[in-house]
Motif scaffolding. Structure first.
Motif: not given
Length: 167
Positions: A74-78, A100-105
């Motif tokens: 969050r807050g970085q790149g796209g 963020d990590l939990d959602a991605f995994m």
């Protein structure tokens, strides 16, 4: 986003996940370029970096037989920014990166990427992975963490985590 000197590795599948607090995060995955898949390397960037910074590394990993998965924190790149100024990345707490990590995994890696899963993380990404390993939220077969900020993780905790991961 490609540039002439930094092309997007072929076969990118770009997507989006939504963290538990509603923040949209850009993701990208790639299959290996060889037949034999050795698993998936999850590439986690440092602060103020994006997926694009790791195109060369992604290309090398794919040639070696790994699938690759990455996200922009969050807050970085796209990924979505929560401040009015789109040039600023900001979190109130590292717990936001944990989301963020939990959602991605849960939404990308576990359902769509071949095991075993490995973490390759730089700086802030390494600290986020260490927090997840410590909390038992995420299990990687192996983690390679580069330049975890000094003083952020007590030496005793780092030794304990490394010993348990190597077991």
């Amino acid at each position: 986003f490609a540039t002439e000197s930094n092309p997007v590795p072929d076969g990118a599948v770009v997507g989006e996940v939504v963290a538990s607090d509603g923040v949209r995060l850009r993701t990208a995955t790639w299959r290996p370029t060889v037949r034999r898949t050795l698993g998936t390397v999850c590439v986690f960037q440092g602060r103020a970096e994006s997926i694009e910074r790791y195109f060369e590394t992604i290309t090398d990993l794919r040639r070696r037989g790994f699938a690759v998965a990455s996200l922009d924190w969050r807050g970085q790149g796209g990924s979505e920014r929560r401040l009015k100024n789109p040039r600023k990345g900001h979190v109130d707490s590292f717990a936001e990166y944990d989301r963020d990590l939990d959602a991605f995994m849960q939404q990308v890696v576990l359902p769509d990427c071949p095991p075993p899963h490995f973490a390759l993380a730089h700086s802030t990404g390494g600290l986020i992975c260490l927090r997840a390993a410590h909390d038992g939220r995420v299990r990687f077969a192996r983690m390679v963490l580069d330049a975890v900020p000094g003083g952020m993780v007590p030496d005793s905790l780092a030794r304990q985590l490394l010993a348990s991961i190597d077991a």
